[in-house]
Design a protein around this motif. Structure first.
Motif, PDB file in Angstrom:
ATOM      1  N   GLU A  61      11.675  82.667   8.769  1.00  0.00           N
ATOM      2  CA  GLU A  61      12.064  83.545   9.850  1.00  0.00           C
ATOM      3  C   GLU A  61      11.039  83.440  10.748  1.00  0.00           C
ATOM      4  N   ILE A  62       9.847  82.993  10.736  1.00  0.00           N
ATOM      5  CA  ILE A  62       8.938  82.940  11.611  1.00  0.00           C
ATOM      6  C   ILE A  62       9.142  81.668  12.472  1.00  0.00           C
ATOM      7  N   PRO A  63       9.195  81.891  13.892  1.00  0.00           N
ATOM      8  CA  PRO A  63       9.532  80.746  14.676  1.00  0.00           C
ATOM      9  C   PRO A  63       8.521  79.832  14.907  1.00  0.00           C
ATOM     10  N   VAL A  64       8.813  78.493  14.851  1.00  0.00           N
ATOM     11  CA  VAL A  64       8.121  77.313  14.926  1.00  0.00           C
ATOM     12  C   VAL A  64       8.125  76.475  16.118  1.00  0.00           C
ATOM     13  N   TYR A  65       7.264  76.283  16.904  1.00  0.00           N
ATOM     14  CA  TYR A  65       7.349  75.426  17.999  1.00  0.00           C
ATOM     15  C   TYR A  65       6.619  74.042  18.170  1.00  0.00           C
ATOM     16  N   GLY A  66       7.357  72.875  18.601  1.00  0.00           N
ATOM     17  CA  GLY A  66       6.639  71.614  18.676  1.00  0.00           C
ATOM     18  C   GLY A  66       6.010  71.750  20.051  1.00  0.00           C
ATOM     19  N   GLY A  67       4.833  70.933  20.110  1.00  0.00           N
ATOM     20  CA  GLY A  67       3.951  71.043  21.316  1.00  0.00           C
ATOM     21  C   GLY A  67       3.520  69.837  21.644  1.00  0.00           C
ATOM     22  N   ALA A  68       2.096  69.547  21.907  1.00  0.00           N
ATOM     23  CA  ALA A  68       1.628  68.354  22.481  1.00  0.00           C
ATOM     24  C   ALA A  68       1.497  67.242  21.216  1.00  0.00           C
ATOM     25  N   SER A  69       2.096  65.915  21.626  1.00  0.00           N
ATOM     26  CA  SER A  69       1.918  65.113  20.695  1.00  0.00           C
ATOM     27  C   SER A  69       0.879  64.070  20.904  1.00  0.00           C
ATOM     28  N   LYS A  70       0.110  64.174  21.809  1.00  0.00           N
ATOM     29  CA  LYS A  70      -1.073  63.309  22.132  1.00  0.00           C
ATOM     30  C   LYS A  70      -2.338  64.104  22.768  1.00  0.00           C
ATOM     31  N   PRO A  71      -3.384  63.379  22.822  1.00  0.00           N
ATOM     32  CA  PRO A  71      -4.512  64.245  23.624  1.00  0.00           C
ATOM     33  C   PRO A  71      -4.188  64.102  25.214  1.00  0.00           C
ATOM     34  N   LEU A  72      -5.073  64.774  25.832  1.00  0.00           N
ATOM     35  CA  LEU A  72      -5.034  64.760  27.310  1.00  0.00           C
ATOM     36  C   LEU A  72      -5.292  63.528  27.601  1.00  0.00           C
ATOM     37  N   LEU A  73      -6.588  62.895  27.219  1.00  0.00           N
ATOM     38  CA  LEU A  73      -7.156  61.662  27.686  1.00  0.00           C
ATOM     39  C   LEU A  73      -7.444  60.710  26.622  1.00  0.00           C
ATOM     40  N   ALA A  74      -7.879  61.206  25.383  1.00  0.00           N
ATOM     41  CA  ALA A  74      -8.451  60.373  24.457  1.00  0.00           C
ATOM     42  C   ALA A  74      -7.549  59.421  23.761  1.00  0.00           C
ATOM     43  N   ASN A  75      -8.182  58.588  23.054  1.00  0.00           N
ATOM     44  CA  ASN A  75      -7.380  57.861  22.168  1.00  0.00           C
ATOM     45  C   ASN A  75      -6.756  58.768  20.849  1.00  0.00           C
ATOM     46  N   THR A  76      -5.497  58.187  20.529  1.00  0.00           N
ATOM     47  CA  THR A  76      -5.060  59.114  19.254  1.00  0.00           C
ATOM     48  C   THR A  76      -5.680  59.037  18.051  1.00  0.00           C
ATOM     49  N   LEU A  77      -6.103  60.258  17.503  1.00  0.00           N
ATOM     50  CA  LEU A  77      -6.652  60.012  15.974  1.00  0.00           C
ATOM     51  C   LEU A  77      -5.713  60.769  14.962  1.00  0.00           C
ATOM     52  N   HIS A  78      -5.587  60.289  13.669  1.00  0.00           N
ATOM     53  CA  HIS A  78      -5.019  60.765  12.640  1.00  0.00           C
ATOM     54  C   HIS A  78      -6.241  60.951  11.453  1.00  0.00           C
ATOM     55  N   ALA A  79      -5.723  61.795  10.365  1.00  0.00           N
ATOM     56  CA  ALA A  79      -6.474  61.844   9.297  1.00  0.00           C
ATOM     57  C   ALA A  79      -5.830  61.682   7.985  1.00  0.00           C
ATOM     58  N   SER A  80      -5.332  60.505   8.135  1.00  0.00           N
ATOM     59  CA  SER A  80      -4.360  60.065   6.818  1.00  0.00           C
ATOM     60  C   SER A  80      -5.410  59.845   5.767  1.00  0.00           C
ATOM     61  N   PHE A  81      -6.629  59.367   5.983  1.00  0.00           N
ATOM     62  CA  PHE A  81      -7.385  58.961   4.885  1.00  0.00           C
ATOM     63  C   PHE A  81      -7.851  60.354   3.917  1.00  0.00           C
ATOM     64  N   TYR A  82      -7.761  61.598   4.651  1.00  0.00           N
ATOM     65  CA  TYR A  82      -7.938  62.536   3.540  1.00  0.00           C
ATOM     66  C   TYR A  82      -6.737  63.549   3.513  1.00  0.00           C
ATOM     67  N   HIS A  83      -5.775  63.653   4.516  1.00  0.00           N
ATOM     68  CA  HIS A  83      -4.542  64.262   4.276  1.00  0.00           C
ATOM     69  C   HIS A  83      -3.412  63.561   3.834  1.00  0.00           C
ATOM     70  N   GLY A  84      -3.158  62.345   3.842  1.00  0.00           N
ATOM     71  CA  GLY A  84      -2.206  61.544   3.702  1.00  0.00           C
ATOM     72  C   GLY A  84      -1.595  60.933   4.692  1.00  0.00           C
ATOM     73  N   VAL A  85      -0.750  59.996   4.709  1.00  0.00           N
ATOM     74  CA  VAL A  85      -0.159  59.838   6.033  1.00  0.00           C
ATOM     75  C   VAL A  85       0.879  60.891   6.488  1.00  0.00           C
ATOM     76  N   ASP A  86       1.746  61.659   5.547  1.00  0.00           N
ATOM     77  CA  ASP A  86       2.396  62.860   6.204  1.00  0.00           C
ATOM     78  C   ASP A  86       1.775  63.992   6.400  1.00  0.00           C
ATOM     79  N   GLY A  87       0.229  64.166   6.022  1.00  0.00           N
ATOM     80  CA  GLY A  87      -0.341  65.195   6.302  1.00  0.00           C
ATOM     81  C   GLY A  87      -0.503  66.191   5.193  1.00  0.00           C
ATOM     82  N   LEU A  88       0.308  66.166   4.089  1.00  0.00           N
ATOM     83  CA  LEU A  88       0.369  66.996   3.136  1.00  0.00           C
ATOM     84  C   LEU A  88       0.365  66.252   1.820  1.00  0.00           C
ATOM     85  N   GLY A  89      -0.700  65.354   1.702  1.00  0.00           N
ATOM     86  CA  GLY A  89      -1.103  64.452   0.529  1.00  0.00           C
ATOM     87  C   GLY A  89       0.160  63.417   0.163  1.00  0.00           C
TER      88      GLY A  89
END
Length: 319
Positions: A61-89
């Motif tokens: 029931e808690i509303p979820v909103y999609g926001g910024a898909s990339k940084p303002l100026l920086a190159n995009t970073l992800h943490a798949s090495f730790y969190h997995g490619v999908d973000g949840l292992g």
């Protein structure tokens, strides 16, 4: 007891999930919305991950909103090495909620609307890159004045990096956004830095007891945390025992501070800045302990906390 009203901004990886579940288990906490940002994984994955956590906890029931898909100026970073490619292992669940459950309103617009509706009553907990918050203050300069408190997991206080030589992941993901927020927000601001969380780690014995509870939530946590645990063990083998000193749920520290005002037992009160130009120090948070920046707004940089209270909150989260 009056309800603690929260707006939570996440880049939902494993520790964001842990922080959300801590908040769900607190009876005095009401989450008015969850806004999603790029970071640990892609924005689409972040949104799906939040919905997966909500389904596990029966809180869709808690509303979820999609926001910024990339940084303002920086190159995009992800943490798949730790969190997995999908973000949840990479522990995908074929019964995950449909992405169509997301609200149509953009996260930044939702932030501004919610804070206006509950002016002075809502605390914001930010556990990912600060892109959504930076966009919000750029769209509405009065946005920070309507926030009760801001709790951030990010930055560092001893120039120790976990992504670059001197950069903590959330700030390194979008240094310009971190700069805008720490320069443009004048509400009470509390920061759980990378070093703070590491210095207040929990024993691995607690972690294994925690995820061994006989509940659906604990089973979910075991699955999504397995990838990160393997990564930590491999780092310990390559880089030394310091990497396995204890269990650190980084984002849960910021959440604990937001929902229990006795959790933090000591902090530094000073102005802070973010380095944008340094070759080795871009994204590093700088503490102005001598007052040389001559800034009026000072933040609370957490230094010590009650780890027994954190254990209690984490245990309740999986019951």
């Amino acid at each position: 007891m009056d309800k603690t009203l929260l707006l939570v901004d996440v880049d939902c990886g494993v520790d964001d999930a842990q922080a959300l579940m801590v908040a769900f288990a607190a009876p005095h906490v009401e989450i008015l919305g969850i806004t999603c940002c790029h970071g640990n994984t892609t924005l689409e994955n972040v949104c799906r991950n939040v919905l997966r956590v909500l389904k596990t906890c029966n809180r869709l029931e808690i509303p979820v909103y999609g926001g910024a898909s990339k940084p303002l100026l920086a190159n995009t970073l992800h943490a798949s090495f730790y969190h997995g490619v999908d973000g949840l292992g990479d522990a995908a669940d074929s019964t995950a909620p449909d992405i169509g459950l997301l609200q149509k309103e953009h996260a930044v617009l939702a932030m501004i609307r919610i804070v206006n509706e509950y002016s002075g009553k809502v605390s914001v907990v930010a556990t990912g890159p600060l892109t959504n918050l930076a966009l919000a203050v750029n769209m509405d300069p009065t946005f920070p004045q309507k926030i009760k408190s801001l709790f951030i997991m990010g930055g560092n206080m001893e120039s120790r990096g976990n992504t670059t030589v001197c950069g903590e992941f959330n700030f390194a993901c979008d240094p310009e956004a971190a700069y805008i927020v720490l320069n443009g927000f004048d509400c009470p601001t509390h920061i759980a830095t990378w070093e703070f969380t590491c210095k207040n780690e929990l024993p691995w014995e607690f972690y294994h007891e925690w995820i061994s509870q006989k509940t659906e939530k604990a089973e979910f946590m075991r699955k999504i945390s397995a990838h990160a645990e393997r990564f930590i063990k491999s780092c310990a083998k390559d880089k030394g025992e310091e990497w396995t000193r204890g269990f650190v749920s980084c984002d849960s520290y910021a959440m604990a501070a937001a929902i229990d005002d006795t959790f933090v037992t000591d902090s530094m009160n000073c102005a802070v800045g973010v380095e944008l130009s340094g070759t080795l120090t871009r994204g590093m948070m700088v503490l102005d302990t001598l007052g040389m920046l001559q800034r009026k707004h000072k933040v609370f940089v957490m230094t010590k906390c009650d780890t027994e209270k954190l254990k209690f909150l984490l245990i309740k989260a999986l019951q």
